[in-house]
Design a protein around this motif. Structure first.
Motif, PDB file in Angstrom:
ATOM      1  N   THR A  74      -4.197   3.179  -3.371  1.00 58.03           N
ATOM      2  CA  THR A  74      -4.297   4.243  -2.368  1.00 58.03           C
ATOM      3  C   THR A  74      -4.640   5.596  -2.990  1.00 58.03           C
ATOM      4  OG1 THR A  74      -1.930   4.664  -2.568  1.00 58.03           O
ATOM      5  CG2 THR A  74      -2.636   3.126  -0.832  1.00 58.03           C
ATOM      6  N   ILE A  97      -7.075   4.876   9.028  1.00 56.75           N
ATOM      7  CA  ILE A  97      -7.858   4.354   7.911  1.00 56.75           C
ATOM      8  C   ILE A  97      -7.610   2.861   7.802  1.00 56.75           C
ATOM      9  CG2 ILE A  97      -8.153   4.402   5.403  1.00 56.75           C
ATOM     10  CD1 ILE A  97      -7.367   7.375   5.546  1.00 56.75           C
ATOM     11  N   HIS A  98      -8.693   2.105   7.808  1.00 54.13           N
ATOM     12  CA  HIS A  98      -8.600   0.652   7.667  1.00 54.13           C
ATOM     13  C   HIS A  98      -8.818   0.303   6.210  1.00 54.13           C
ATOM     14  CE1 HIS A  98      -8.638   0.314  11.998  1.00 54.13           C
ATOM     15  NE2 HIS A  98      -9.597   1.224  11.992  1.00 54.13           N
ATOM     16  N   SER A  99      -7.782  -0.262   5.588  1.00 55.65           N
ATOM     17  CA  SER A  99      -7.874  -0.617   4.176  1.00 55.65           C
ATOM     18  C   SER A  99      -6.926  -1.760   3.881  1.00 55.65           C
ATOM     19  CB  SER A  99      -7.518   0.589   3.304  1.00 55.65           C
ATOM     20  OG  SER A  99      -7.502   0.227   1.952  1.00 55.65           O
ATOM     21  N   VAL A 106      -2.496   4.211   7.957  1.00 51.76           N
ATOM     22  CA  VAL A 106      -3.257   3.294   7.106  1.00 51.76           C
ATOM     23  C   VAL A 106      -2.892   1.881   7.542  1.00 51.76           C
ATOM     24  CG1 VAL A 106      -3.760   2.559   4.758  1.00 51.76           C
ATOM     25  CG2 VAL A 106      -3.192   4.957   5.211  1.00 51.76           C
ATOM     26  N   CYS A 129      -1.889  10.516   9.320  1.00 52.86           N
ATOM     27  CA  CYS A 129      -2.844   9.484   8.923  1.00 52.86           C
ATOM     28  C   CYS A 129      -2.150   8.131   8.946  1.00 52.86           C
ATOM     29  CB  CYS A 129      -3.361   9.784   7.512  1.00 52.86           C
ATOM     30  SG  CYS A 129      -4.467   8.523   6.871  1.00 52.86           S
ATOM     31  N   ASP A 182      -4.380  -2.454   7.934  1.00 55.52           N
ATOM     32  CA  ASP A 182      -5.394  -3.455   7.594  1.00 55.52           C
ATOM     33  C   ASP A 182      -5.862  -4.188   8.851  1.00 55.52           C
ATOM     34  OD1 ASP A 182      -3.225  -5.080   8.089  1.00 55.52           O
ATOM     35  OD2 ASP A 182      -3.169  -5.994   6.115  1.00 55.52           O
ATOM     36  N   PHE A 225       1.739  10.378   6.263  1.00 55.56           N
ATOM     37  CA  PHE A 225       1.028   9.125   6.005  1.00 55.56           C
ATOM     38  C   PHE A 225       1.920   7.973   6.434  1.00 55.56           C
ATOM     39  CE2 PHE A 225      -0.958  12.153   3.214  1.00 55.56           C
ATOM     40  CZ  PHE A 225      -2.297  11.807   3.251  1.00 55.56           C
ATOM     41  N   PHE A 254       2.062   3.961   6.770  1.00 53.17           N
ATOM     42  CA  PHE A 254       1.465   2.682   6.406  1.00 53.17           C
ATOM     43  C   PHE A 254       2.006   1.641   7.374  1.00 53.17           C
ATOM     44  CE2 PHE A 254       0.995   5.363   2.796  1.00 53.17           C
ATOM     45  CZ  PHE A 254      -0.222   5.005   2.255  1.00 53.17           C
ATOM     46  N   GLN A 308       0.831  -1.209   0.000  1.00 52.30           N
ATOM     47  CA  GLN A 308       0.000   0.000   0.000  1.00 52.30           C
ATOM     48  C   GLN A 308       0.866   1.260   0.000  1.00 52.30           C
ATOM     49  OE1 GLN A 308      -2.255  -0.925   3.578  1.00 52.30           O
ATOM     50  NE2 GLN A 308      -4.134  -0.704   2.387  1.00 52.30           N
ATOM     51  N   LEU A 361      -6.458   8.406  -1.103  1.00 53.60           N
ATOM     52  CA  LEU A 361      -5.739   9.249  -0.147  1.00 53.60           C
ATOM     53  C   LEU A 361      -5.215  10.514  -0.813  1.00 53.60           C
ATOM     54  CD1 LEU A 361      -3.664   6.525   1.716  1.00 53.60           C
ATOM     55  CD2 LEU A 361      -5.631   7.790   2.615  1.00 53.60           C
TER      56      LEU A 361
END
Length: 139
Positions: free
Chosen positions: A124, A117-119, A98, A96, A100, A71, A73, A13, A127
């Motif tokens: 992406t 953010i759950h993804s 990100v 932010c 899972d 951001f 991840f 991601q 975003l």
């Protein structure tokens, strides 16, 4: 000078996000804490990389470039929390995370993240679209 987006991209991601930033010529920097991640960022074409020793608090200096949104991840709860701890003082703009995983939401918020953010999708682009719209609103 425009603010730089700061990105920790230890997974697919994050790599997708970096590729999209590169394609759109959006100024950003990657943050890494080891040689393997550093070399991976170079392979992706990242030109601005901030290397942090996450175990030595004395080395957590504010970078010389203007840091805007951040951001992160998630690949590791501990590393993500450490990056929030390090980077929160670098910007007044949003951080932010990100992920899972549904578990760490309150932990990240308590550490100073503005959004979690759950993804599990590799794409992406949402975003960047949201980030561009928010930055245009602030002008």
């Amino acid at each position: 000078m425009d603010d730089y987006i700061l990105v920790s991209a230890p997974n697919v991601q994050g790599e997708d996000f970096i590729k999209q930033l590169l394609r759109r010529h959006i100024p950003f920097a990657a943050i890494v804490n080891n040689k393997t991640e550093y070399e991976r960022m170079l392979e992706l074409g990242v030109s601005t990389i901030i290397v942090i020793n996450t175990t030595e608090e004395a080395t957590w200096r504010v970078p010389e470039l203007p840091v805007g949104r951040i951001f992160l991840f998630e690949r590791s709860l501990n590393l993500c929390c450490r990056y929030i701890q390090i980077c929160r003082s670098w910007t007044s703009k949003s951080i932010c995370v990100v992920t899972d995983s549904a578990n760490p939401r309150l932990i990240y918020k308590g550490m100073g993240a503005n959004y979690v953010i759950h993804s599990s999708h590799a794409d992406t682009s949402f975003l960047i679209i949201n980030d561009l719209m928010a930055s245009q609103d602030n002008r």
